[in-house]
Design an enzyme around this catalytic site. Sequence first.
Site: not given
Length: 396
Positions: A38, A376
């Site tokens: 990330r 998500g």
Amino acid sequence: MFNKKTIEDINVKNKKVLVRVDYNVPLDSELNVTDDTRIRLSLPTINYLIKNNSKVILMSHLGRPKGEAEDKFRLDPAAKRLEQLTGKKVKKFNQIYSLEIKEYVDTEMDYGEIIMLENLRFDPGEKANSNEFSKSLASLADIYVDDAFGAAHRIHASVTGVTKYLPSVAGFLMKKEIEVLTSLLESPERPFLTILGGSKVSDKIKVIKNLLGKVDSLILGGGMTYTFLKAQGYEVGKSICEEDQTGFAKEMLALAKKNNVNLVLPIDIIVAKEFDGDAEKKLVSVQSMPVDWMGMDIGDKSVELFKKEILGARTIFWNGPVGVFEWDSFSNGTRSIAYAIAGSPAVTVAGGGDTLAALKKYNLSSKFSHVSSGGGAAIELLEGKELPGVISLLDK
Ligand code: AMP
């Protein structure tokens, strides 16, 4: 296709730029970053801002602190890793906002310098989307850049709140994620195959329903299989099965038929005596699941069946392991599927924390066309929802 302004559509030169990144990275017990994906994904945006002489103010959440400071959730390890990756000093503050930070940004900070604020979730105002907290964050900068795709489904101060007070645009990662994932829904090369795994049907209800209107084939694997098998009248023994979702599973089986979607379920299963990596195991067909055993992985015939679908597809989206891959004795299905997709010339997209962990384990991430940084958020997008973090950015 991406109808929001990006950092390339706004003048960031010599500006104070507040950047929401997603540095929710895993840490080991010594607080070292164990997977820096990330952080790496945020580099194009950060490097662009540095090149343009911006003052770069980074903010992120990490983990699930409960609205107050906890040392194990501080962002120092992420700042340290970013320093290594950029070769530049990253000044990390122990507060999220303070007058001193504002003073530093306004008077001492150099253009082209990077600073990092403390974990946003140390303040209850972040999750509560508090106006006051949003205003404090916004007061540090001239422009807001959202590059945290993984948080774009959240209505939090640093995602949506702050956009009320600053001109707000997308970073490169945000743009790429939205473009890749929406193109799956809007214009996939066909046949379009989706493979969904993971533990629960109830988490994936909306995405299954929406995808049944988009895909040519849908493979279901993992724990959610058993609810579908049960709905078809099979014995599932002690496998995880959501009895209250069998009605939904029946509805989806009918919808697949109506939409001409090839819905593929496993045909053989590796069952175990108990939920344990060393448990006694055996291979059975779905017609003969023993009553006191539980399904832990797909069998060889299912692997072959799934591989055949993978070979025939031109676009593949994968979310969720097809077995309890964390244990070697039940990882064959997930590993085989991962290799098969990685070897396919199709457009291949993967998403979800466990799926990414599997790709990392088998060293296959680079073999995919796109690995989504947001679990998500990707699922919500594929459910057909618009993400609040994207809606609130400036239109093109
Ligand atoms: P999710 O968080 O819903 O994506 O689920 C991921 C988890 O599902 C992983 O930790 C897997 O170990 C688990 N899983 C996959 N297959 C099974 C299964 N047959 N029984 C129980 N858990 C499973």
